[in-house]
Scaffold this active site. Structure first.
Site, PDB file in Angstrom:
ATOM      1  N   ARG A   1     -17.822 -28.493 -30.454  1.00  0.00           N
ATOM      2  CA  ARG A   1     -18.935 -28.190 -31.082  1.00  0.00           C
ATOM      3  C   ARG A   1     -20.106 -27.925 -30.460  1.00  0.00           C
ATOM      4  NH1 ARG A   1     -21.976 -31.139 -29.079  1.00  0.00           N
ATOM      5  NH2 ARG A   1     -23.645 -30.979 -30.937  1.00  0.00           N
ATOM      6  N   GLY A   2     -21.128 -27.478 -31.442  1.00  0.00           N
ATOM      7  CA  GLY A   2     -22.474 -26.811 -30.775  1.00  0.00           C
ATOM      8  C   GLY A   2     -22.375 -25.453 -30.894  1.00  0.00           C
ATOM      9  N   ALA A   3     -23.188 -24.666 -31.446  1.00  0.00           N
ATOM     10  CA  ALA A   3     -23.435 -23.260 -31.567  1.00  0.00           C
ATOM     11  C   ALA A   3     -22.901 -22.411 -30.253  1.00  0.00           C
ATOM     12  CB  ALA A   3     -24.433 -22.665 -32.090  1.00  0.00           C
TER      13      ALA A   3
ATOM     14  N   ASP B   1     -28.329 -23.295 -34.671  1.00  0.00           N
ATOM     15  CA  ASP B   1     -27.070 -22.927 -35.100  1.00  0.00           C
ATOM     16  C   ASP B   1     -27.264 -21.253 -35.438  1.00  0.00           C
ATOM     17  OD1 ASP B   1     -26.759 -25.875 -35.493  1.00  0.00           O
ATOM     18  OD2 ASP B   1     -24.756 -24.963 -35.145  1.00  0.00           O
TER      19      ASP B   1
ATOM     20  N   LYS C   1     -28.788 -28.768 -37.227  1.00  0.00           N
ATOM     21  CA  LYS C   1     -28.067 -29.826 -37.812  1.00  0.00           C
ATOM     22  C   LYS C   1     -28.908 -30.616 -39.136  1.00  0.00           C
ATOM     23  CE  LYS C   1     -24.620 -31.045 -37.040  1.00  0.00           C
ATOM     24  NZ  LYS C   1     -23.694 -30.655 -38.034  1.00  0.00           N
TER      25      LYS C   1
ATOM     26  N   ARG D   1     -15.656 -22.022 -38.625  1.00  0.00           N
ATOM     27  CA  ARG D   1     -16.890 -22.689 -39.193  1.00  0.00           C
ATOM     28  C   ARG D   1     -18.177 -21.420 -39.427  1.00  0.00           C
ATOM     29  NH1 ARG D   1     -19.308 -27.488 -35.377  1.00  0.00           N
ATOM     30  NH2 ARG D   1     -20.118 -28.045 -37.576  1.00  0.00           N
TER      31      ARG D   1
END
Ligand code: MRU
Length: 368
Positions: free
Chosen positions: A53-55, A243, A254, A90
């Site tokens: 995860r994490g852009a 993001d 977030k 996503r």
């Protein structure tokens, strides 16, 4: 960065030169486990289920997903399928689309027999580039921390609040928001980080894990503590990741970031957002109206993961049985609350002009 003193990236190609390996972030910080991605579909699952995860990291893993897909079948039809499966994983982080568009554009023009090799090469380029951009963000952000430290009594601590995990685990290496903090720590500045827990998925635990592994002093706090700390002068600055940042400087990050920005604004605490340029969506202007906000399953809200008294990783229900749970993964902080954007090229204002001046070539690639 390092785990147990050993340098580690978040995604890499295994020794067989084909399989893609990742750290399973659903087990961190409790267990360090590696997952092998052997197919495009597994890469898509890794992104959707947040094993990664994490852009920036999901962009890099998507690029490797394309490579795995081209190994399976380099035909035009499968190229299109890979793009469609991966882009659907996503919806909010724009780095995913950026990496897939970049890869698709090249592969469409590549002979079918060459596609597998070129796709691996492209994924490695995207990953290496992310490391360079993030390290550069660290260097520019360091100047901000230095300037704040210089206004405080010599040797005193600079207190930085961060939300979610925008450290090296959210990128290929270094991180975005945490990169300047690593640089400041390395430069001998006394930094201390207030780490928001970041419910519902508790990404703050990943931040605490990272900072702990690098000896950076930090304190884990409940998401609602930041406003109180700011009112009492306990926060010198906030740095968060993003993001998707709009062409006008609105910042999607977030869930809960917006409330931190409001509290910072009310208390004159500088609120910086760190991002590599692939996080800018030049096609979007009004973040609140235009950015799709991911909604995830309610069980991420009703349950927490932790270690039980027997030392086992456990998933525990904290809500009354049958409670309806909402799980909005991101929110948008309007540009007016953002003090500045820390990018790989330097710090700019969170405005249309600020971004356009810093990235004229990216905003208008046709003129470059
Ligand atoms: O849902 P996640 O964990 O993928 O969300 C991550 C964030 O919101 C980060 O702050 C953002 O991706 C920036 S990471 C460098």
């Amino acid at each position: 960065m390092k785990i147990n003193g050993i340098h580690q990236r978040t995604v890499w190609v295994a020794q067989d030169g084909v399989t893609v390996e990742i750290l399973d972030q659903t087990k961190l910080p409790f267990e360090v486990e590696i997952i092998q991605l052997t197919s495009m579909k597994l890469a898509a699952t890794a992104i959707r289920e947040m094993w990664v995860r994490g852009a920036p990291l999901i962009g890099a893993v998507a690029a490797y997903g394309m490579a795995l897909g081209m190994r399976e079948d380099p035909s035009n039809e499968h190229l299109k399928t890979c793009y469609e499966v991966l882009i659907a994983t996503r919806p909010t982080a724009i780095n995913l689309k950026w990496a897939l568009d970049r890869t698709l554009a090249v592969l469409e023009k590549t002979d079918i027999e060459q596609r597998e090799q070129i796709a691996y090469q492209l994924a490695a380029e995207i990953a290496d580039e992310d490391v360079r951009l993030c390290e550069s963000i660290g260097e520019h952000g360091l100047e901000i921390i230095k300037a704040i430290a210089s206004k405080k009594p010599a040797g005193s601590t600079v207190n930085i609040l961060t939300h979610c995990n925008a450290g090296w685990l959210a990128t290929v290496d270094w991180g975005t928001a945490i990169s300047p903090i690593y640089k400041a720590h390395e430069a001998g500045i006394n930094v201390h980080v207030w780490v928001d827990e970041t419910r519902p998925r508790n990404q703050g635990l990943l931040t605490a894990f990272e900072l702990g592994s690098h000896g950076v002093p930090h304190t884990l706090i409940a998401d609602n503590a930041g406003g109180h700390l700011m009112q009492h002068g306990e926060v010198d600055l906030c740095i968060v990741g993003t993001d998707r940042t709009t062409a006008k400087g609105d910042v999607c990050n977030k869930i809960g970031t917006y409330l931190k920005a409001l509290a910072a604004y009310d208390n004159n605490v500088p609120f910086y957002v760190a991002l590599p340029s692939p996080t800018i969506d030049w096609t979007v202007f009004d973040g609140v109206k235009e950015i799709p906000i991911e909604q995830r399953t309610g069980d991420e809200q009703s349950h927490v993961i932790g270690i039980d008294p027997n030392g086992q990783l456990s998933w525990v229900n904290t809500a009354p049985r049958g409670t309806e749970c909402g799980n909005y993964a991101f929110d948008v902080t309007p540009a007016k609350y953002v003090t500045g954007l820390i990018t790989e090229r330097g710090v700019c204002l969170a405005t249309e002009d600020g971004l356009a001046e810093m990235f004229a070539d990216l905003k208008h690639p046709e003129l470059a």
